[in-house]
Design an enzyme around this catalytic site. Structure first.
Site, PDB file in Angstrom:
ATOM      1  N   MET A 101       9.942 -10.707   4.977  1.00  0.00           N
ATOM      2  CA  MET A 101       9.400 -11.630   5.990  1.00  0.00           C
ATOM      3  C   MET A 101      10.484 -12.052   6.985  1.00  0.00           C
ATOM      4  O   MET A 101      10.492 -13.185   7.460  1.00  0.00           O
ATOM      5  CB  MET A 101       8.816 -12.893   5.308  1.00  0.00           C
ATOM      6  CG  MET A 101       7.730 -12.586   4.326  1.00  0.00           C
ATOM      7  SD  MET A 101       7.227 -14.021   3.351  1.00  0.00           S
ATOM      8  CE  MET A 101       8.526 -14.145   2.148  1.00  0.00           C
ATOM      9  N   ASP A 134      -5.089 -10.201  -0.869  1.00  0.00           N
ATOM     10  CA  ASP A 134      -4.354 -10.610   0.333  1.00  0.00           C
ATOM     11  C   ASP A 134      -4.572  -9.638   1.479  1.00  0.00           C
ATOM     12  O   ASP A 134      -4.926  -8.485   1.256  1.00  0.00           O
ATOM     13  CB  ASP A 134      -2.845 -10.584   0.039  1.00  0.00           C
ATOM     14  CG  ASP A 134      -2.440 -11.747  -0.846  1.00  0.00           C
ATOM     15  OD1 ASP A 134      -3.189 -12.726  -0.897  1.00  0.00           O
ATOM     16  OD2 ASP A 134      -1.370 -11.652  -1.455  1.00  0.00           O
ATOM     17  N   LYS A 186      -4.858 -13.243   6.018  1.00  0.00           N
ATOM     18  CA  LYS A 186      -4.584 -12.215   7.017  1.00  0.00           C
ATOM     19  C   LYS A 186      -3.084 -12.094   7.167  1.00  0.00           C
ATOM     20  O   LYS A 186      -2.307 -12.845   6.593  1.00  0.00           O
ATOM     21  CB  LYS A 186      -5.228 -12.613   8.343  1.00  0.00           C
ATOM     22  CG  LYS A 186      -6.735 -12.673   8.273  1.00  0.00           C
ATOM     23  CD  LYS A 186      -7.353 -11.481   8.982  1.00  0.00           C
ATOM     24  CE  LYS A 186      -8.838 -11.346   8.692  1.00  0.00           C
ATOM     25  NZ  LYS A 186      -9.629 -12.349   9.361  1.00  0.00           N
TER      26      LYS A 186
HETATM   27  N1  SAH Z   1       4.936  -9.624  -3.081  1.00  0.00           N
HETATM   28  C1  SAH Z   1       5.293  -8.741  -2.008  1.00  0.00           C
HETATM   29  C2  SAH Z   1       6.008  -9.454  -0.894  1.00  0.00           C
HETATM   30  C3  SAH Z   1       5.184 -10.491  -0.209  1.00  0.00           C
HETATM   31  S1  SAH Z   1       6.011 -11.225   1.118  1.00  0.00           S
HETATM   32  C4  SAH Z   1       6.143  -7.594  -2.552  1.00  0.00           C
HETATM   33  O1  SAH Z   1       6.562  -7.631  -3.710  1.00  0.00           O
HETATM   34  O2  SAH Z   1       6.374  -6.635  -1.822  1.00  0.00           O
HETATM   35  C5  SAH Z   1       5.439 -10.247   2.461  1.00  0.00           C
HETATM   36  C6  SAH Z   1       6.568  -9.420   3.014  1.00  0.00           C
HETATM   37  O3  SAH Z   1       6.759  -8.268   2.213  1.00  0.00           O
HETATM   38  C7  SAH Z   1       6.336  -8.863   4.402  1.00  0.00           C
HETATM   39  O4  SAH Z   1       6.627  -9.819   5.386  1.00  0.00           O
HETATM   40  C8  SAH Z   1       7.335  -7.733   4.432  1.00  0.00           C
HETATM   41  O5  SAH Z   1       8.644  -8.197   4.609  1.00  0.00           O
HETATM   42  C9  SAH Z   1       7.231  -7.213   3.010  1.00  0.00           C
HETATM   43  N2  SAH Z   1       6.316  -6.080   2.887  1.00  0.00           N
HETATM   44  C10 SAH Z   1       5.192  -6.020   2.167  1.00  0.00           C
HETATM   45  N3  SAH Z   1       4.634  -4.798   2.260  1.00  0.00           N
HETATM   46  C11 SAH Z   1       5.439  -4.071   3.059  1.00  0.00           C
HETATM   47  C12 SAH Z   1       5.426  -2.736   3.542  1.00  0.00           C
HETATM   48  N4  SAH Z   1       4.462  -1.871   3.199  1.00  0.00           N
HETATM   49  N5  SAH Z   1       6.430  -2.335   4.342  1.00  0.00           N
HETATM   50  C13 SAH Z   1       7.413  -3.154   4.684  1.00  0.00           C
HETATM   51  N6  SAH Z   1       7.474  -4.433   4.266  1.00  0.00           N
HETATM   52  C14 SAH Z   1       6.513  -4.891   3.471  1.00  0.00           C
END
Ligand code: SAH
Length: 507
Positions: A173, A36, A58
């Site tokens: 998100m 991703d 993206k």
């Molecule tokens: N599977 C992922 C989440 C996917 S949804 C997990 O477990 O983290 C994508 C959302 O995850 C983003 O919109 C944001 O809200 C969050 N996210 C992912 N990486 C992040 C990061 N490094 N810092 C802050 N938020 C993050």
């Protein structure tokens, strides 16, 4: 037994160190990696070079692939390769749409395994210095998607429950709708003063946060221009405290450091810079070329034990010499009873990795100091000394040893060459320097200086804000000859000394 398999692997929130051991092992083994946009590409550094890499999504708002297309790619690649890794940001099971991807595998009779990861919520809280649960403030946690409009009829989210909930609520998100999310919660009766924190790029050098309450957080995010990807945490535990903010207190936090060694050296230096909170940008300025197949190198092996002293001036010299012994069907006994000098502690440690101890390490890692101190330590008159080093090393070391009466022979076990210009990578680096996004550039030898000057030129460094860190006097001299000002010179002249000099520098 050998039917293909797809591994759904959690990459963690961003810091490449936060992937699991199982995940890293599978990445090294994978024939194909489908990842991703949220996955930090640095995680892919350790994959096999042969692996096909496909980036399927993206960041928010820009989705070149639909979920159906991604499902199809997974199935198609699983039919093509024995080991496919589907690498997903954070944990695949948290808002990761892994369920749909698994359904397509099941339908196509493709086997799969799951490898969980560190999800953004737990990492974001801890990297911002608080915990999602703690005995005093919160005994429960809820993860919520912020993708769903709060005013949607028949919402899958129970807003009344969230308003009543006295634990920690984490929105993934949620940045695009933060205003409406917080307003809805207040309208439903949640205390407008409930603490809230939004954390962007959690666990990465670019991490930033905005704090406030349910009432103010959306506006504070706007004011500080906090952008996705970000996690929003609401609840009594979500309080920022300076004293528990360990992450941004790291000594190189927020500093971008351009590093210019060979690929292997850059990897080691990058790891150290990241550990201290900095953002390394590797530019592989030189490549180490093995010279162990030359007639001179081969011929020296049976003669090594006739020397009184063997001198190594770099880790590469040691690694190539050991390689040379192996290729000639020899081992460490080829050194017989000769004594060994290493130019610095780092080189001595490398020697130690191969089971040999340095008999002498000079106090300073400079050629003439080495020669003079060695002459002070032992009478060099008539002593046979062998230098196993690079073809481009300057002559001052052998000259100085000879002036003390030693008989010096040198064998070039490797050389360094400038790498080919990679126009697009170089252009990216130029842009970063011009837009003041690079704080430091490090040089660890005069050959890296030369390669950088040939590829990118000195003007860019003279005309911009970037500070130069040099490993020692010879490297500094080469920089100064080109009209460049040095901000710090390492002391001792090692990469650790270089890092320390940057850490201790104050504008
Ligand atoms: N599977 C992922 C989440 C996917 S949804 C997990 O477990 O983290 C994508 C959302 O995850 C983003 O919109 C944001 O809200 C969050 N996210 C992912 N990486 C992040 C990061 N490094 N810092 C802050 N938020 C993050």
């Amino acid at each position: 037994m050998n039917r293909p398999k797809v591994y759904f692997v959690g990459a963690g929130p961003g810091d490449p160190g936060l992937i699991t051991r199982r995940g890293a092992q599978l990445l090294r083994r994978a024939d194909c990696i489908i990842y991703d946009g949220l996955v930090n590409p640095a995680i892919l550094d350790d994959c096999s070079l042969k692996a096909e890499r496909i980036c399927v999504r993206k960041r928010t708002g820009d989705r070149p692939f639909t979920q159906d297309q991604i499902n199809q790619i997974i199935v198609q690649k699983a039919r093509q390769y024995p080991c496919v890794v589907r690498l997903k940001g954070g944990d695949p099971g948290i808002f990761g749409r892994a369920a749909e991807e698994i359904q397509s595998c099941l339908k196509a009779d493709i086997r799969y395994e799951m490898v969980p990861g560190v999800t953004a919520a737990t990492a974001a809280a801890q990297y911002a210095g608080f915990f999602l649960t703690d005995r005093e403030h919160s005994s429960q946690v809820i993860f919520v998607t912020g993708q769903e409009a709060p005013d949607k009829e028949q919402s899958a989210i129970d807003w009344d429950l969230l308003a009543r909930f006295n634990g920690t609520i984490v929105f993934y998100m949620g940045m695009g709708r933060l205003d409406r999310i917080t307003q809805t919660l207040i309208e439903k009766g949640k205390d407008a003063k409930t603490p809230a924190i939004a954390i962007q790029h959690a666990s990465l050098p670019a991490q930033r946060l905005a704090q406030g309450s349910l009432e103010t957080i959306a506006q504070n995010c706007c004011q500080t221009n906090l952008q996705p990807p970000a996690i929003v945490v609401i609840g009594p535990a979500a309080v920022y405290r300076k004293e528990t903010d360990w992450f941004t207190k790291r000594p190189l936090f927020g500093k971008t450091v351009l590093i210019t060694r060979d690929a292997r050296g850059n990897r080691a230096l990058a790891e150290r810079i990241s550990e201290l909170g900095g953002q390394p940008i590797p530019l592989d300025a030189i490549a180490v070329v093995d010279l162990t197949d030359t007639p001179e190198s081969k011929a020296i092996v049976p003669k090594i034990k006739q020397f009184d002293w063997v001198i190594f001036t770099s880790g590469h010299g040691i690694a190539c010499t050991i390689d040379l012994l192996r290729k000639q069907n020899c081992d460490l006994r080829a050194f017989g009873s000769c004594q060994i000098v290493c130019i610095g502690e780092e080189t001595a440690r490398r020697l130690n990795d191969f089971g040999l101890r340095a008999d002498f390490v000079p106090s300073e890692y400079v050629s003439n100091v080495l020669a003079d101190e060695l002459a002070h330590y032992t009478n060099l008159k008539g002593k046979k000394i062998l230098l196993l080093r690079s073809a481009i090393a300057p002559e001052d070391l052998p000259d100085r040893l000879k002036s003390h009466g030693a008989l010096v022979e040198q064998i070039h076990v490797y050389t360094v060459q400038p790498t080919d210009r990679q126009i697009s990578a170089d252009q990216d680096i130029i842009k970063l320097i011009q837009s003041s996004q690079v704080d430091w550039i490090t040089f660890t030898s005069s050959s890296t200086v030369q390669s950088f000057l040939n590829r990118i030129g000195a003007d860019i460094l003279r005309q911009n804000r970037v500070k130069i860190a040099s490993i020692g006097p010879i490297t500094s001299r080469r920089l100064q000859e080109n009209g460049l000002k040095i901000a710090v010179e390492a002391r001792p002249h090692t990469t650790e000394g270089l890092i320390e000099a940057m850490v201790n520098y104050h504008d």
